[in-house]
Design a protein around this motif. Sequence first.
Motif, PDB file in Angstrom:
ATOM      1  N   GLY A 176       0.817  -1.215   0.000  1.00 32.30           N
ATOM      2  CA  GLY A 176       0.000   0.000   0.000  1.00 32.30           C
ATOM      3  C   GLY A 176       0.848   1.261   0.000  1.00 32.30           C
ATOM      4  O   GLY A 176       1.886   1.330  -0.659  1.00 32.30           O
ATOM      5  N   ALA A 177       0.425   2.248   0.786  1.00 33.40           N
ATOM      6  CA  ALA A 177       1.090   3.557   0.774  1.00 33.40           C
ATOM      7  C   ALA A 177       2.557   3.476   1.217  1.00 33.40           C
ATOM      8  O   ALA A 177       3.347   4.386   0.946  1.00 33.40           O
ATOM      9  CB  ALA A 177       0.320   4.513   1.672  1.00 33.40           C
ATOM     10  N   GLN A 178       2.957   2.405   1.896  1.00 27.57           N
ATOM     11  CA  GLN A 178       4.352   2.255   2.338  1.00 27.57           C
ATOM     12  C   GLN A 178       5.263   1.759   1.208  1.00 27.57           C
ATOM     13  O   GLN A 178       6.472   1.657   1.373  1.00 27.57           O
ATOM     14  CB  GLN A 178       4.454   1.200   3.450  1.00 27.57           C
ATOM     15  CG  GLN A 178       3.422   1.296   4.526  1.00 27.57           C
ATOM     16  CD  GLN A 178       3.795   2.421   5.474  1.00 27.57           C
ATOM     17  OE1 GLN A 178       4.961   2.824   5.533  1.00 27.57           O
ATOM     18  NE2 GLN A 178       2.823   2.957   6.166  1.00 27.57           N
ATOM     19  N   GLN A 181       7.205   1.625  -4.619  1.00 24.72           N
ATOM     20  CA  GLN A 181       6.719   1.796  -6.001  1.00 24.72           C
ATOM     21  C   GLN A 181       5.284   2.327  -6.018  1.00 24.72           C
ATOM     22  O   GLN A 181       4.586   2.179  -7.017  1.00 24.72           O
ATOM     23  CB  GLN A 181       6.754   0.442  -6.732  1.00 24.72           C
ATOM     24  CG  GLN A 181       8.108  -0.204  -6.798  1.00 24.72           C
ATOM     25  CD  GLN A 181       8.919   0.359  -7.952  1.00 24.72           C
ATOM     26  OE1 GLN A 181       8.585   1.410  -8.510  1.00 24.72           O
ATOM     27  NE2 GLN A 181       9.987  -0.317  -8.312  1.00 24.72           N
ATOM     28  N   PHE A 182       4.853   2.905  -4.934  1.00 28.80           N
ATOM     29  CA  PHE A 182       3.441   3.290  -4.821  1.00 28.80           C
ATOM     30  C   PHE A 182       3.005   4.231  -5.950  1.00 28.80           C
ATOM     31  O   PHE A 182       1.929   4.099  -6.512  1.00 28.80           O
ATOM     32  CB  PHE A 182       3.197   3.952  -3.459  1.00 28.80           C
ATOM     33  CG  PHE A 182       1.741   4.179  -3.177  1.00 28.80           C
ATOM     34  CD1 PHE A 182       0.887   3.114  -2.938  1.00 28.80           C
ATOM     35  CD2 PHE A 182       1.217   5.464  -3.151  1.00 28.80           C
ATOM     36  CE1 PHE A 182      -0.460   3.319  -2.676  1.00 28.80           C
ATOM     37  CE2 PHE A 182      -0.132   5.678  -2.892  1.00 28.80           C
ATOM     38  CZ  PHE A 182      -0.974   4.593  -2.656  1.00 28.80           C
ATOM     39  N   LYS A 183       3.885   5.169  -6.279  1.00 28.95           N
ATOM     40  CA  LYS A 183       3.489   6.182  -7.266  1.00 28.95           C
ATOM     41  C   LYS A 183       3.265   5.593  -8.666  1.00 28.95           C
ATOM     42  O   LYS A 183       2.202   5.798  -9.263  1.00 28.95           O
ATOM     43  CB  LYS A 183       4.524   7.295  -7.306  1.00 28.95           C
ATOM     44  CG  LYS A 183       3.848   8.638  -7.352  1.00 28.95           C
ATOM     45  CD  LYS A 183       4.775   9.761  -7.081  1.00 28.95           C
ATOM     46  CE  LYS A 183       4.234  10.967  -7.808  1.00 28.95           C
ATOM     47  NZ  LYS A 183       5.282  11.864  -8.191  1.00 28.95           N
ATOM     48  N   PRO A 184       4.261   4.837  -9.199  1.00 31.13           N
ATOM     49  CA  PRO A 184       4.012   4.284 -10.540  1.00 31.13           C
ATOM     50  C   PRO A 184       3.180   3.002 -10.528  1.00 31.13           C
ATOM     51  O   PRO A 184       2.965   2.406 -11.584  1.00 31.13           O
ATOM     52  CB  PRO A 184       5.426   3.986 -11.042  1.00 31.13           C
ATOM     53  CG  PRO A 184       6.229   3.714  -9.828  1.00 31.13           C
ATOM     54  CD  PRO A 184       5.628   4.550  -8.725  1.00 31.13           C
ATOM     55  N   CYS A 185       2.723   2.552  -9.353  1.00 36.39           N
ATOM     56  CA  CYS A 185       2.034   1.251  -9.235  1.00 36.39           C
ATOM     57  C   CYS A 185       0.863   1.127 -10.235  1.00 36.39           C
ATOM     58  O   CYS A 185       0.004   1.998 -10.312  1.00 36.39           O
ATOM     59  CB  CYS A 185       1.516   1.106  -7.812  1.00 36.39           C
ATOM     60  SG  CYS A 185       0.381  -0.258  -7.612  1.00 36.39           S
ATOM     61  N   GLU A 339       7.642  -2.610  13.787  1.00 33.63           N
ATOM     62  CA  GLU A 339       8.159  -1.277  13.410  1.00 33.63           C
ATOM     63  C   GLU A 339       9.260  -1.361  12.368  1.00 33.63           C
ATOM     64  O   GLU A 339       9.583  -0.368  11.721  1.00 33.63           O
ATOM     65  CB  GLU A 339       8.758  -0.533  14.607  1.00 33.63           C
ATOM     66  CG  GLU A 339       7.796  -0.031  15.625  1.00 33.63           C
ATOM     67  CD  GLU A 339       7.712  -1.014  16.762  1.00 33.63           C
ATOM     68  OE1 GLU A 339       8.654  -1.056  17.558  1.00 33.63           O
ATOM     69  OE2 GLU A 339       6.726  -1.748  16.831  1.00 33.63           O
ATOM     70  N   LEU A 340       9.841  -2.551  12.215  1.00 35.92           N
ATOM     71  CA  LEU A 340      11.016  -2.644  11.346  1.00 35.92           C
ATOM     72  C   LEU A 340      10.694  -2.544   9.858  1.00 35.92           C
ATOM     73  O   LEU A 340      11.516  -2.092   9.065  1.00 35.92           O
ATOM     74  CB  LEU A 340      11.752  -3.968  11.590  1.00 35.92           C
ATOM     75  CG  LEU A 340      12.344  -4.140  12.984  1.00 35.92           C
ATOM     76  CD1 LEU A 340      13.106  -5.445  13.065  1.00 35.92           C
ATOM     77  CD2 LEU A 340      13.281  -2.976  13.309  1.00 35.92           C
ATOM     78  N   SER A 341       9.514  -3.002   9.477  1.00 34.50           N
ATOM     79  CA  SER A 341       9.207  -3.005   8.037  1.00 34.50           C
ATOM     80  C   SER A 341       7.701  -3.112   7.818  1.00 34.50           C
ATOM     81  O   SER A 341       7.009  -3.814   8.584  1.00 34.50           O
ATOM     82  CB  SER A 341       9.910  -4.203   7.383  1.00 34.50           C
ATOM     83  OG  SER A 341       9.218  -4.605   6.243  1.00 34.50           O
ATOM     84  N   PRO A 342       7.185  -2.446   6.771  1.00 33.97           N
ATOM     85  CA  PRO A 342       5.745  -2.588   6.475  1.00 33.97           C
ATOM     86  C   PRO A 342       5.377  -4.035   6.157  1.00 33.97           C
ATOM     87  O   PRO A 342       4.236  -4.451   6.348  1.00 33.97           O
ATOM     88  CB  PRO A 342       5.533  -1.687   5.255  1.00 33.97           C
ATOM     89  CG  PRO A 342       6.874  -1.289   4.765  1.00 33.97           C
ATOM     90  CD  PRO A 342       7.856  -1.502   5.871  1.00 33.97           C
TER      91      PRO A 342
END
Length: 669
Positions: A176-178, A181-185, A339-342
């Motif tokens: 998701g937002a994390q 590549q969210f922008k070109p997804c 907390e370490l990674s989405p």
Amino acid sequence: MPLEQEVREVFAQGGVLSHAADHFRERDGQTQMALAVARTIEQGGVLVVEAGTGVGKTFSYLVPALLSGERVLLSTATKTLQDQLFGRDLPRLVTALGLPVRTALLKGRASYLCLHRLDQARHDASLPERGSLRTLAKIEQWSKATRTGDLAELPGLDERSPLIPLVTSTRDNCLGAQCPQFKPCHVNLARREAMAADVVVINHHLFFADLAVRESGMAELLPSVRVVVFDEAHQLNETGVQFLGLQLGTGQALDFGRDLLAAGLQQARGLVDWQELVGGVERAARELRLAVGKQWPGAKLRWAGDAPEGIPAAAWQQSLEALHRAFEQAAQGLDTVSELSPDFVRLHDRAQQLSQRAQRFADACAEGSVRWVDVGTQLRLVESPLDIAEAVRTRVLKLDAQEPEAQGRAWIFTSATLGDDPRLRWFTEPCGLEGAEVLRVHSPFDYAAQAALYVPRAFPKPNDPAHSQQVALLAARGAATLGGRTLVLTTTLRALRTIGDAMKAQFERLEVGLRPDVLVQGELPKRVLMDRFREGAIAGSAGCVLVASASFWEGFDAPGDALQLVVIDKLPFPPPNDPLVEARSQRLEAQGRSAFGDYSLPEAAVSLKQGAGRLIRRESDRGVLVICDTRLVAMGYGKRLLAALPPMRRIEGEAQLEAEIAALNDARD
Ligand code: SF4
């Protein structure tokens, strides 16, 4: 100008359509349907239209929908039909009508390349097989040029490739937002385009998947849409129940374990004993599988009480509890590193969801639902509603709800086959649409002139072991005369194999060069089989015969003289020992209704109508339909089934059958 009048003018001789398409002819049925759709759009409400083959129903709903200027959602049954609608019919019509309409195609996320997972797959040393590297290189190359990321656009990609799950996302593993590549997804892009479009083309799977988990952006889309059209609506109920129920598979547990281990070792090695956690999940999944013991592959085990039939309840409940605990422990382990990674946040949600499902399956089945276990190499636990009626009324149409945007919306449901009675109850009852306006528009084909029906009076009974052999003999004789051009539709996979083998053996006796090719479903991918069949006689063969079951009854289209003989082996009654069929029948009996008359018979009538519908696809097609089931003429209910078929002329006796087939052959030469 009122919408109805605009629509009438578009369809009239000399109107927009006759200028745009060379072969366009004004057809009463098509205009009648288009006017009914226009009225529903103007007034709001629910319209159900059965439009026989050849009516041209796609234009009948597209024209008023486009002319209305409203925001439209179109849903069809499969991704292929979606592509066809979006890539062919819709642009053609938009151009012809000269409307400034923005259209968009939206599929489920599994159809789109996931750029993040593609990155990961590049660095994955354990790709499923050697061929995967080549496929991966191909996908990488294509990924640089594609705008949509829709894998259907990648030529030659086998949709069963084991690589596809590695380069597409699921709701579980999408960041998701994390996501970096969210922008070109591509998934996000498709959703944004859908939100901005006037007409959005989706499929039924996406519609119900979203209704079940509100994930794909449909939830935001629907409130702003004023017109919703479901084409191929006959598939809605069966598609809907798959998504509205509850499922838990041991394969899902193993996938989760694999993702957990990969993320744990890569991003938090040594912080948690990942091997131990994953070992726990894998052991529990294996134990659950073992609890079921040896079963026929493909078996469905009824599950009415605490455990599936034949399985000791205590052992089953223990295994379910162990699986529930293993997911809980995984969730606890993930909580410490979230907390370490989405990735860990997503995995944590997934572990919790799986644990809740295991718990649900340990509890009693929900009222109005039915449970069973699908057995294969893995197990799949299923709890399914019996139909989608309740969900359609309360969560789709919401006609009684206090939501202003739900009021005044127009709902159109259409298909070539929606039942065998004037109220189309086969469709409207399970879909919760009993109050809808119903319209039946008959096919414009002259069936009495174009097609003939033969039901042999002397033939082995459907349960006689010799039945399939006789079907094969009859079909082989016809195919030899016609040079292939024959489709044999079977009701079971066993009959499919027996008839396929027997026809091959029959043709072995013919001279080389006079032998039609026998194509049997399952031997090649469906698309390849269909293309090969339509090609007909190629070098070295004398035409094609296709022996098929299941999806070919309704999803096969071979217009022209590629197909002139359809042979159906038996009446397609629903399998009585299927848990869903059984539960539906029991519910009807409990309501004092007849399970046979109100369920099995209409199911058979609709399937028969669909199978028979393969034969005549155009006004110039000619052909013969043979149904090798004497119950059609010997039993009282046969009359109802015959009445459901198009009005073909009847053939009496084998001599006349041979003469009809020979005449078809002569007419072609
Ligand atoms: S947002 Fe989800 S689907 Fe899109 S690239 Fe990232 S992980 Fe893949």
